[in-house]
Design an enzyme around this catalytic site. Structure first.
Site, short mmCIF file in Angstrom:
data_model
loop_
_atom_site.label_atom_id
_atom_site.label_comp_id
_atom_site.label_asym_id
_atom_site.label_seq_id
_atom_site.Cartn_x
_atom_site.Cartn_y
_atom_site.Cartn_z
N GLU A 56 0.83 -1.21 0.00
CA GLU A 56 0.00 0.00 0.00
C GLU A 56 0.86 1.26 0.00
O GLU A 56 0.48 2.28 -0.56
CB GLU A 56 -0.97 0.00 1.19
CG GLU A 56 -1.96 -1.18 1.23
CD GLU A 56 -2.75 -1.41 -0.05
OE1 GLU A 56 -2.97 -0.44 -0.82
OE2 GLU A 56 -3.14 -2.58 -0.30
N HIS B 13 1.62 2.15 -3.51
CA HIS B 13 0.49 2.91 -4.08
C HIS B 13 0.54 4.36 -3.58
O HIS B 13 0.34 5.30 -4.34
CB HIS B 13 -0.84 2.30 -3.64
CG HIS B 13 -1.24 1.05 -4.39
ND1 HIS B 13 -1.33 1.00 -5.76
CD2 HIS B 13 -1.60 -0.18 -3.95
CE1 HIS B 13 -1.74 -0.22 -6.14
NE2 HIS B 13 -1.90 -0.95 -5.05
N GLU C 51 -0.70 -0.57 -9.86
CA GLU C 51 -0.30 -1.83 -9.23
C GLU C 51 1.20 -2.09 -9.45
O GLU C 51 1.84 -2.77 -8.65
CB GLU C 51 -1.16 -2.98 -9.80
CG GLU C 51 -1.08 -4.28 -9.02
CD GLU C 51 -1.71 -4.23 -7.62
OE1 GLU C 51 -2.29 -3.20 -7.24
OE2 GLU C 51 -1.60 -5.24 -6.90
MG MG Z 1 -2.82 -3.01 -4.98
#
Ligand code: MG
Length: 490
Positions: free
Chosen positions: A253, A256, A282
Protein backbone atom coordinates in the site's frame (compact mmCIF):
# COMPACT_ATOMS: atom_id res chain seq x y z
CA UNK A 1 -13.71 20.03 -13.93
CA UNK A 2 -11.81 21.07 -10.80
CA UNK A 3 -15.10 21.19 -8.91
CA UNK A 4 -15.93 17.65 -10.13
CA UNK A 5 -12.48 16.56 -9.00
CA UNK A 6 -13.04 18.03 -5.51
CA UNK A 7 -16.42 16.32 -5.23
CA UNK A 8 -14.78 13.03 -6.26
CA UNK A 9 -12.23 13.55 -3.49
CA UNK A 10 -15.09 13.98 -1.01
CA UNK A 11 -16.58 10.75 -2.37
CA UNK A 12 -13.27 8.95 -1.75
CA UNK A 13 -13.18 10.34 1.80
CA UNK A 14 -16.66 8.97 2.47
CA UNK A 15 -15.46 5.53 1.37
CA UNK A 16 -12.29 5.73 3.43
CA UNK A 17 -14.32 6.73 6.49
CA UNK A 18 -16.82 3.94 5.89
CA UNK A 19 -14.03 1.33 5.97
CA UNK A 20 -12.02 2.74 8.87
CA UNK A 21 -13.90 5.00 11.29
CA UNK A 22 -17.64 4.90 10.67
CA UNK A 23 -19.76 3.27 13.39
CA UNK A 24 -21.69 0.23 12.22
CA UNK A 25 -25.08 1.91 12.22
CA UNK A 26 -23.85 4.78 10.06
CA UNK A 27 -24.20 2.58 6.99
CA UNK A 28 -27.73 3.61 5.92
CA UNK A 29 -27.11 7.34 6.05
CA UNK A 30 -23.72 6.79 4.37
CA UNK A 31 -25.40 4.94 1.47
CA UNK A 32 -27.74 7.92 1.00
CA UNK A 33 -24.86 10.41 1.14
CA UNK A 34 -22.87 8.42 -1.40
CA UNK A 35 -25.82 8.11 -3.77
CA UNK A 36 -26.63 11.82 -3.55
CA UNK A 37 -23.03 12.81 -4.17
CA UNK A 38 -22.49 10.41 -7.07
CA UNK A 39 -25.70 11.76 -8.63
CA UNK A 40 -24.33 15.32 -8.45
CA UNK A 41 -20.95 14.26 -9.89
CA UNK A 42 -22.62 12.35 -12.74
CA UNK A 43 -24.90 15.30 -13.59
CA UNK A 44 -21.91 17.61 -13.78
CA UNK A 45 -19.72 15.32 -15.89
CA UNK A 46 -22.40 14.60 -18.50
CA UNK A 47 -23.36 18.28 -18.81
CA UNK A 48 -23.97 19.19 -22.46
CA UNK A 49 -22.32 22.61 -22.14
CA UNK A 50 -19.24 20.99 -20.64
CA UNK A 51 -19.05 18.61 -23.59
CA UNK A 52 -19.44 21.48 -26.07
CA UNK A 53 -16.74 23.56 -24.38
CA UNK A 54 -14.32 20.66 -24.32
CA UNK A 55 -15.01 19.82 -27.95
CA UNK A 56 -14.46 23.44 -28.98
CA UNK A 57 -11.15 23.54 -27.12
CA UNK A 58 -10.11 20.25 -28.63
CA UNK A 59 -10.97 21.39 -32.17
CA UNK A 60 -8.88 24.55 -31.85
CA UNK A 61 -6.09 23.57 -29.50
CA UNK A 62 -3.38 25.74 -31.04
CA UNK A 63 -3.59 28.29 -28.21
CA UNK A 64 -3.35 25.62 -25.51
CA UNK A 65 -0.15 24.61 -23.78
CA UNK A 66 0.91 20.98 -24.01
CA UNK A 67 -0.39 20.31 -20.49
CA UNK A 68 -3.72 21.96 -21.27
CA UNK A 69 -4.08 19.80 -24.36
CA UNK A 70 -3.58 16.70 -22.20
CA UNK A 71 -6.27 17.92 -19.79
CA UNK A 72 -8.77 18.59 -22.57
CA UNK A 73 -8.08 15.20 -24.18
CA UNK A 74 -8.52 13.29 -20.92
CA UNK A 75 -11.51 15.34 -19.71
CA UNK A 76 -13.21 14.70 -23.02
CA UNK A 77 -12.54 10.99 -22.66
CA UNK A 78 -14.12 11.01 -19.17
CA UNK A 79 -17.08 13.05 -20.36
CA UNK A 80 -17.70 10.88 -23.44
CA UNK A 81 -17.54 7.61 -21.50
CA UNK A 82 -20.04 8.93 -18.94
CA UNK A 83 -22.40 10.25 -21.62
CA UNK A 84 -22.42 6.92 -23.45
CA UNK A 85 -23.81 5.06 -20.43
CA UNK A 86 -27.57 5.53 -20.03
CA UNK A 87 -28.54 6.37 -16.46
CA UNK A 88 -30.93 3.41 -16.39
CA UNK A 89 -28.09 0.98 -17.12
CA UNK A 90 -25.82 2.58 -14.51
CA UNK A 91 -28.55 2.18 -11.87
CA UNK A 92 -29.21 -1.40 -12.93
CA UNK A 93 -25.51 -2.25 -12.74
CA UNK A 94 -25.27 -0.77 -9.26
CA UNK A 95 -28.42 -2.40 -7.84
CA UNK A 96 -27.52 -5.74 -9.43
CA UNK A 97 -24.06 -5.56 -7.86
CA UNK A 98 -25.57 -5.03 -4.41
CA UNK A 99 -27.92 -8.02 -4.73
CA UNK A 100 -25.33 -10.12 -6.49
CA UNK A 101 -22.82 -9.59 -3.67
CA UNK A 102 -25.49 -10.70 -1.21
CA UNK A 103 -26.14 -13.91 -3.18
CA UNK A 104 -22.38 -14.43 -3.52
CA UNK A 105 -21.90 -14.23 0.26
CA UNK A 106 -24.65 -16.78 0.76
CA UNK A 107 -23.18 -19.01 -1.97
CA UNK A 108 -19.71 -18.75 -0.39
CA UNK A 109 -21.05 -19.71 3.04
CA UNK A 110 -22.83 -22.73 1.56
CA UNK A 111 -19.96 -23.30 -0.90
CA UNK A 112 -22.58 -23.70 -3.60
CA UNK A 113 -21.96 -21.95 -6.92
CA UNK A 114 -25.56 -22.60 -8.05
CA UNK A 115 -26.84 -19.93 -5.60
CA UNK A 116 -24.68 -17.29 -7.25
CA UNK A 117 -24.96 -18.50 -10.87
CA UNK A 118 -28.18 -16.62 -11.86
CA UNK A 119 -26.69 -13.34 -10.60
CA UNK A 120 -23.47 -13.89 -12.46
CA UNK A 121 -25.52 -14.58 -15.60
CA UNK A 122 -27.38 -11.30 -15.15
CA UNK A 123 -24.15 -9.39 -14.51
CA UNK A 124 -22.53 -10.80 -17.66
CA UNK A 125 -25.54 -9.71 -19.68
CA UNK A 126 -25.38 -6.18 -18.22
CA UNK A 127 -21.64 -5.97 -18.86
CA UNK A 128 -22.22 -6.94 -22.50
CA UNK A 129 -24.76 -4.12 -22.75
CA UNK A 130 -22.30 -1.75 -21.12
CA UNK A 131 -19.66 -2.74 -23.69
CA UNK A 132 -22.10 -2.11 -26.55
CA UNK A 133 -22.89 1.37 -25.16
CA UNK A 134 -19.22 2.28 -24.72
CA UNK A 135 -18.15 0.91 -28.10
CA UNK A 136 -14.97 -0.93 -29.04
CA UNK A 137 -12.84 -1.56 -32.08
CA UNK A 138 -12.01 -5.26 -31.53
CA UNK A 139 -14.13 -7.35 -29.17
CA UNK A 140 -16.67 -6.28 -26.48
CA UNK A 141 -14.24 -7.16 -23.66
CA UNK A 142 -12.00 -4.30 -24.89
CA UNK A 143 -14.59 -1.78 -23.72
CA UNK A 144 -14.55 -3.24 -20.20
CA UNK A 145 -10.76 -3.48 -20.02
CA UNK A 146 -10.60 0.16 -21.08
CA UNK A 147 -12.22 1.19 -17.76
CA UNK A 148 -9.17 0.05 -15.79
CA UNK A 149 -6.33 -0.02 -18.31
CA UNK A 150 -7.24 2.73 -20.78
CA UNK A 151 -6.54 1.93 -24.45
CA UNK A 152 -5.40 -1.65 -23.74
CA UNK A 153 -7.06 -4.24 -26.00
CA UNK A 154 -7.41 -8.02 -26.06
CA UNK A 155 -5.35 -8.04 -29.26
CA UNK A 156 -2.42 -6.55 -27.31
CA UNK A 157 -3.03 -8.36 -24.07
CA UNK A 158 -3.54 -11.92 -25.35
CA UNK A 159 0.06 -12.51 -26.49
CA UNK A 160 1.39 -10.94 -23.27
CA UNK A 161 -0.73 -13.20 -21.07
CA UNK A 162 0.04 -16.21 -23.27
CA UNK A 163 3.79 -15.63 -22.89
CA UNK A 164 3.35 -15.14 -19.18
CA UNK A 165 1.56 -18.46 -18.82
CA UNK A 166 4.06 -20.26 -21.04
CA UNK A 167 6.94 -18.94 -18.91
CA UNK A 168 5.32 -19.65 -15.55
CA UNK A 169 3.92 -23.18 -15.87
CA UNK A 170 7.33 -24.89 -16.34
CA UNK A 171 8.91 -22.78 -13.55
CA UNK A 172 6.18 -23.75 -11.08
CA UNK A 173 6.59 -27.42 -12.05
CA UNK A 174 10.40 -27.27 -11.73
CA UNK A 175 10.15 -25.69 -8.27
CA UNK A 176 7.69 -28.38 -7.15
CA UNK A 177 10.07 -31.07 -8.44
CA UNK A 178 13.15 -29.50 -6.82
CA UNK A 179 12.36 -31.07 -3.46
CA UNK A 180 13.66 -27.93 -1.71
CA UNK A 181 11.67 -27.09 1.44
CA UNK A 182 12.11 -23.78 3.24
CA UNK A 183 11.78 -23.51 7.00
CA UNK A 184 8.64 -21.45 7.61
CA UNK A 185 8.18 -22.04 11.34
CA UNK A 186 9.33 -18.60 12.48
CA UNK A 187 6.69 -16.88 10.38
CA UNK A 188 3.74 -18.45 12.18
CA UNK A 189 4.79 -17.60 15.74
CA UNK A 190 2.84 -14.88 17.56
CA UNK A 191 3.82 -11.30 16.70
CA UNK A 192 1.92 -8.67 18.78
CA UNK A 193 -0.02 -6.17 16.65
CA UNK A 194 1.40 -3.07 18.43
CA UNK A 195 4.93 -4.10 17.52
CA UNK A 196 3.91 -4.94 13.97
CA UNK A 197 2.64 -1.39 13.68
CA UNK A 198 5.98 0.01 14.84
CA UNK A 199 7.75 -1.91 12.03
CA UNK A 200 5.11 -0.86 9.51
CA UNK A 201 5.59 2.84 10.31
CA UNK A 202 9.36 2.55 10.25
CA UNK A 203 9.35 0.91 6.81
CA UNK A 204 6.84 3.45 5.45
CA UNK A 205 9.01 6.30 6.57
CA UNK A 206 12.21 4.74 5.14
CA UNK A 207 10.47 4.26 1.79
CA UNK A 208 9.78 8.00 1.73
CA UNK A 209 6.06 8.14 2.52
CA UNK A 210 5.59 11.69 3.87
CA UNK A 211 3.97 11.38 7.31
CA UNK A 212 2.58 14.92 7.08
CA UNK A 213 0.60 13.96 3.97
CA UNK A 214 -0.49 10.42 4.82
CA UNK A 215 -2.17 8.19 7.39
CA UNK A 216 -1.99 4.51 8.29
CA UNK A 217 -5.17 3.05 9.83
CA UNK A 218 -6.76 -0.35 10.23
CA UNK A 219 -9.49 -1.89 8.07
CA UNK A 220 -10.87 -5.33 7.26
CA UNK A 221 -9.25 -5.27 3.79
CA UNK A 222 -6.09 -3.24 3.16
CA UNK A 223 -6.33 -0.41 0.63
CA UNK A 224 -4.84 2.90 -0.41
CA UNK A 225 -6.99 5.93 -1.03
CA UNK A 226 -5.30 8.88 -2.71
CA UNK A 227 -7.46 11.86 -1.83
CA UNK A 228 -4.99 14.39 -3.26
CA UNK A 229 -1.20 14.60 -3.74
CA UNK A 230 -1.01 15.95 -0.16
CA UNK A 231 -3.51 13.61 1.50
CA UNK A 232 -3.13 9.85 1.04
CA UNK A 233 -4.62 7.21 3.35
CA UNK A 234 -3.50 3.61 3.57
CA UNK A 235 -4.84 0.82 5.75
CA UNK A 236 -3.76 -2.59 6.91
CA UNK A 237 -4.88 -5.39 9.23
CA UNK A 238 -2.63 -7.08 11.77
CA UNK A 239 -2.73 -10.85 11.90
CA UNK A 240 -0.74 -11.85 14.97
CA UNK A 241 -0.15 -15.35 13.59
CA UNK A 242 0.95 -14.16 10.16
CA UNK A 243 2.99 -11.02 10.59
CA UNK A 244 4.52 -10.93 7.11
CA UNK A 245 1.05 -10.49 5.64
CA UNK A 246 0.60 -7.08 7.29
CA UNK A 247 4.27 -6.12 6.84
CA UNK A 248 4.19 -6.79 3.09
CA UNK A 249 0.64 -5.44 2.90
CA UNK A 250 1.91 -2.12 4.26
CA UNK A 251 4.85 -2.09 1.83
CA UNK A 252 2.38 -2.79 -1.01
CA UNK A 253 0.00 0.00 0.00
CA UNK A 254 2.94 2.35 0.59
CA UNK A 255 3.95 1.75 -3.03
CA UNK A 256 0.49 2.91 -4.08
CA UNK A 257 0.78 5.84 -1.66
CA UNK A 258 4.14 6.97 -3.09
CA UNK A 259 2.56 7.12 -6.55
CA UNK A 260 -0.33 9.27 -5.29
CA UNK A 261 2.04 11.50 -3.30
CA UNK A 262 4.34 11.84 -6.32
CA UNK A 263 1.65 13.14 -8.67
CA UNK A 264 2.50 16.78 -9.43
CA UNK A 265 0.76 18.90 -6.78
CA UNK A 266 0.90 22.03 -8.92
CA UNK A 267 -1.54 20.31 -11.29
CA UNK A 268 -3.83 18.96 -8.56
CA UNK A 269 -7.43 18.27 -9.61
CA UNK A 270 -6.46 17.81 -13.27
CA UNK A 271 -5.54 14.69 -15.29
CA UNK A 272 -1.89 15.77 -15.07
CA UNK A 273 -2.07 14.79 -11.40
CA UNK A 274 -4.09 11.60 -11.81
CA UNK A 275 -2.93 7.99 -12.03
CA UNK A 276 -2.80 6.76 -15.62
CA UNK A 277 -4.12 3.21 -15.14
CA UNK A 278 -4.70 0.50 -12.56
CA UNK A 279 -1.91 -1.59 -14.07
CA UNK A 280 0.59 1.24 -13.60
CA UNK A 281 -0.75 1.84 -10.08
CA UNK A 282 -0.30 -1.83 -9.23
CA UNK A 283 3.19 -1.74 -10.73
CA UNK A 284 4.14 0.71 -7.99
CA UNK A 285 2.79 -1.41 -5.16
CA UNK A 286 4.17 -4.70 -6.51
CA UNK A 287 7.53 -3.11 -7.25
CA UNK A 288 8.02 -2.09 -3.61
CA UNK A 289 6.37 -5.18 -2.15
CA UNK A 290 8.09 -7.86 -4.21
CA UNK A 291 10.99 -6.55 -6.28
CA UNK A 292 12.40 -4.38 -3.50
CA UNK A 293 10.72 -5.68 -0.33
CA UNK A 294 11.24 -9.39 -0.91
CA UNK A 295 14.84 -8.99 -2.10
CA UNK A 296 17.81 -10.17 -0.07
CA UNK A 297 19.30 -6.65 0.28
CA UNK A 298 16.01 -5.33 1.68
CA UNK A 299 15.68 -8.22 4.11
CA UNK A 300 19.29 -7.65 5.23
CA UNK A 301 18.45 -4.02 5.97
CA UNK A 302 15.23 -4.88 7.81
CA UNK A 303 16.49 -7.87 9.80
CA UNK A 304 18.21 -6.01 12.68
CA UNK A 305 15.08 -3.89 13.19
CA UNK A 306 12.88 -6.98 13.25
CA UNK A 307 15.20 -8.78 15.64
CA UNK A 308 15.16 -5.85 18.04
CA UNK A 309 11.36 -5.94 18.21
CA UNK A 310 10.92 -9.72 18.01
CA UNK A 311 14.06 -11.22 19.61
CA UNK A 312 12.31 -14.39 20.78
CA UNK A 313 10.39 -15.15 17.57
CA UNK A 314 13.38 -14.60 15.30
CA UNK A 315 16.07 -16.20 17.48
CA UNK A 316 18.55 -18.05 15.30
CA UNK A 317 16.99 -16.80 12.04
CA UNK A 318 19.39 -14.99 9.73
CA UNK A 319 18.56 -12.69 6.80
CA UNK A 320 19.19 -15.48 4.28
CA UNK A 321 16.78 -17.94 5.84
CA UNK A 322 14.15 -15.23 6.43
CA UNK A 323 14.53 -14.32 2.74
CA UNK A 324 13.94 -17.93 1.72
CA UNK A 325 10.94 -18.22 4.02
CA UNK A 326 9.15 -15.13 2.69
CA UNK A 327 9.81 -16.27 -0.88
CA UNK A 328 8.57 -19.84 -0.45
CA UNK A 329 6.65 -21.03 -3.50
CA UNK A 330 3.63 -23.19 -2.71
CA UNK A 331 0.68 -23.48 -5.09
CA UNK A 332 -2.56 -22.62 -3.25
CA UNK A 333 -6.18 -22.42 -4.36
CA UNK A 334 -6.52 -18.87 -3.04
CA UNK A 335 -5.26 -16.01 -5.22
CA UNK A 336 -4.63 -13.52 -2.41
CA UNK A 337 -2.47 -16.05 -0.56
CA UNK A 338 -0.41 -16.87 -3.64
CA UNK A 339 3.34 -16.26 -3.84
CA UNK A 340 5.10 -14.14 -6.45
CA UNK A 341 5.63 -17.08 -8.85
CA UNK A 342 2.19 -18.70 -8.86
CA UNK A 343 0.16 -15.48 -8.41
CA UNK A 344 -0.09 -14.58 -12.08
CA UNK A 345 -1.40 -18.00 -13.06
CA UNK A 346 -4.45 -17.21 -10.91
CA UNK A 347 -4.85 -14.02 -12.92
CA UNK A 348 -4.34 -15.71 -16.31
CA UNK A 349 -7.07 -18.19 -15.39
CA UNK A 350 -9.51 -15.40 -14.46
CA UNK A 351 -8.66 -13.38 -17.56
CA UNK A 352 -9.31 -16.36 -19.84
CA UNK A 353 -12.60 -17.20 -18.12
CA UNK A 354 -14.06 -13.70 -17.96
CA UNK A 355 -13.13 -13.04 -21.58
CA UNK A 356 -14.92 -16.27 -22.56
CA UNK A 357 -17.98 -15.29 -20.49
CA UNK A 358 -18.30 -11.92 -22.18
CA UNK A 359 -17.78 -13.37 -25.68
CA UNK A 360 -20.26 -16.18 -24.99
CA UNK A 361 -17.67 -18.95 -25.47
CA UNK A 362 -18.19 -20.07 -21.86
CA UNK A 363 -21.48 -20.69 -20.06
CA UNK A 364 -22.00 -19.58 -16.49
CA UNK A 365 -23.25 -23.05 -15.52
CA UNK A 366 -19.98 -24.67 -16.64
CA UNK A 367 -17.77 -22.33 -14.60
CA UNK A 368 -16.85 -24.53 -11.61
CA UNK A 369 -15.52 -27.32 -13.82
CA UNK A 370 -13.79 -24.91 -16.21
CA UNK A 371 -12.15 -23.28 -13.19
CA UNK A 372 -10.98 -26.57 -11.70
CA UNK A 373 -9.64 -27.85 -15.03
CA UNK A 374 -7.51 -24.76 -15.44
CA UNK A 375 -6.28 -24.93 -11.83
CA UNK A 376 -5.06 -28.48 -12.45
CA UNK A 377 -3.45 -27.56 -15.73
CA UNK A 378 -1.67 -24.40 -14.54
CA UNK A 379 -0.97 -25.03 -10.86
CA UNK A 380 -1.25 -28.78 -10.51
CA UNK A 381 -3.88 -28.51 -7.75
CA UNK A 382 -7.65 -28.49 -7.49
CA UNK A 383 -9.71 -26.41 -5.03
CA UNK A 384 -11.48 -28.32 -2.28
CA UNK A 385 -14.85 -26.71 -2.98
CA UNK A 386 -16.53 -23.79 -4.78
CA UNK A 387 -15.83 -21.42 -1.87
CA UNK A 388 -12.07 -21.83 -2.27
CA UNK A 389 -12.41 -22.02 -6.05
CA UNK A 390 -14.67 -20.11 -8.40
CA UNK A 391 -16.39 -18.18 -5.56
CA UNK A 392 -13.32 -16.73 -3.85
CA UNK A 393 -13.17 -13.20 -5.32
CA UNK A 394 -15.52 -10.25 -4.87
CA UNK A 395 -14.78 -8.87 -8.36
CA UNK A 396 -17.41 -10.70 -10.45
CA UNK A 397 -20.18 -10.25 -7.83
CA UNK A 398 -19.33 -6.53 -7.91
CA UNK A 399 -19.51 -6.35 -11.70
CA UNK A 400 -15.77 -5.78 -12.11
CA UNK A 401 -14.93 -7.44 -15.44
CA UNK A 402 -11.63 -6.42 -17.02
CA UNK A 403 -10.07 -5.63 -13.64
CA UNK A 404 -8.11 -8.85 -12.98
CA UNK A 405 -5.55 -8.45 -15.80
CA UNK A 406 -4.35 -5.18 -14.25
CA UNK A 407 -2.87 -7.20 -11.35
CA UNK A 408 -0.61 -9.09 -13.75
CA UNK A 409 0.12 -6.00 -15.78
CA UNK A 410 1.35 -4.44 -12.53
CA UNK A 411 3.78 -7.30 -11.99
CA UNK A 412 5.02 -7.15 -15.57
CA UNK A 413 5.51 -3.39 -15.55
CA UNK A 414 7.31 -3.61 -12.20
CA UNK A 415 9.89 -6.07 -13.57
CA UNK A 416 10.41 -3.80 -16.54
CA UNK A 417 11.02 -0.77 -14.25
CA UNK A 418 13.51 -2.86 -12.29
CA UNK A 419 15.40 -3.94 -15.42
CA UNK A 420 15.81 -0.27 -16.34
CA UNK A 421 16.55 0.99 -12.82
CA UNK A 422 19.43 -1.49 -12.52
CA UNK A 423 20.97 0.16 -15.58
CA UNK A 424 20.17 3.75 -14.58
CA UNK A 425 21.06 3.60 -10.86
CA UNK A 426 24.44 2.04 -10.22
CA UNK A 427 24.96 0.16 -6.98
CA UNK A 428 21.23 -0.08 -6.37
CA UNK A 429 21.47 -3.34 -4.37
CA UNK A 430 23.93 -1.75 -1.94
CA UNK A 431 21.64 1.25 -1.54
CA UNK A 432 18.72 -1.01 -0.67
CA UNK A 433 20.86 -2.91 1.83
CA UNK A 434 21.65 0.46 3.52
CA UNK A 435 17.98 1.46 3.56
CA UNK A 436 18.65 4.27 1.10
CA UNK A 437 15.63 4.20 -1.21
CA UNK A 438 15.89 7.79 -2.44
CA UNK A 439 17.53 7.04 -5.82
CA UNK A 440 14.87 4.43 -6.62
CA UNK A 441 12.07 6.74 -5.57
CA UNK A 442 13.44 9.60 -7.62
CA UNK A 443 13.62 7.34 -10.71
CA UNK A 444 9.98 6.44 -10.19
CA UNK A 445 9.08 10.07 -9.50
CA UNK A 446 10.56 11.41 -12.71
CA UNK A 447 9.64 8.52 -15.04
CA UNK A 448 6.20 7.53 -13.73
CA UNK A 449 4.66 9.62 -10.95
CA UNK A 450 5.25 13.08 -12.37
CA UNK A 451 3.71 12.09 -15.71
CA UNK A 452 0.11 11.71 -14.48
CA UNK A 453 -2.15 10.90 -17.44
CA UNK A 454 0.11 12.69 -19.93
CA UNK A 455 0.73 9.49 -21.95
CA UNK A 456 -1.28 6.28 -22.19
CA UNK A 457 0.36 3.44 -20.25
CA UNK A 458 1.66 1.79 -23.44
CA UNK A 459 3.57 4.99 -24.33
CA UNK A 460 4.68 5.65 -20.76
CA UNK A 461 6.42 2.27 -20.57
CA UNK A 462 8.31 2.96 -23.82
CA UNK A 463 9.36 6.41 -22.61
CA UNK A 464 10.51 5.05 -19.24
CA UNK A 465 12.25 1.86 -20.39
CA UNK A 466 12.81 2.22 -24.13
CA UNK A 467 10.68 -0.83 -24.92
CA UNK A 468 7.01 -1.80 -25.09
CA UNK A 469 5.62 -4.00 -22.34
CA UNK A 470 6.36 -7.70 -22.62
CA UNK A 471 6.33 -10.62 -20.19
CA UNK A 472 10.02 -11.39 -20.82
CA UNK A 473 11.47 -9.10 -18.13
CA UNK A 474 9.22 -10.58 -15.48
CA UNK A 475 9.94 -14.19 -16.49
CA UNK A 476 13.71 -13.50 -16.49
CA UNK A 477 13.46 -11.82 -13.08
CA UNK A 478 11.60 -14.84 -11.64
CA UNK A 479 13.86 -17.42 -13.25
CA UNK A 480 16.91 -15.70 -11.83
CA UNK A 481 15.57 -15.15 -8.31
CA UNK A 482 13.82 -18.49 -7.86
CA UNK A 483 16.47 -20.38 -9.79
CA UNK A 484 18.83 -19.41 -6.97
CA UNK A 485 16.41 -20.16 -4.15
CA UNK A 486 15.30 -23.55 -5.51
CA UNK A 487 18.40 -24.57 -7.40
CA UNK A 488 16.56 -24.89 -10.68
CA UNK A 489 17.82 -23.64 -14.06
CA UNK A 490 15.25 -22.57 -16.60
MG1 MG B 1 -2.82 -3.01 -4.98
Amino acid sequence: MKEISSLSQVFALLHWDEDTMMPERGIDSRAEQAEALSGIIHEKIVSRSLGESLRALSADSSKLSEGERVCVREWLRDHDRSVKLPEKLVRELSSTATLSRKAWMEASRASDFAIFAPWLGKTVELKRRQAECLGYSGVPYDALLDDYEPHMTVAELDPIMENLRAGLVPLVAAIADSGVKNDLRALSLRYPAEKQEIVAREVMSAMGVDSTASRLDRSAHPFCSGISPTDVRITTRYNEKLFTSSLYGVIHESGHALYELGLPGEHARTPLAEAVSLGIHESQSRFWENVVGRSLPFVSWMMPKLKKLFPRQLRGIGAASFYRAINAVRPTSIRVEADEVTYNLHVVLRYEIEKALISGEAEVSGLPSLWNDKMREYLGIEPEDDASGVLQDIHWPSGLFGYFPTYSLGNLYSAQWWHRIRRDVSGVDKMIARGDFKPILSWLRSNIHSQGRRYPASELVVKATGRPLDAGHFICYLNEKYGDIYGVRM
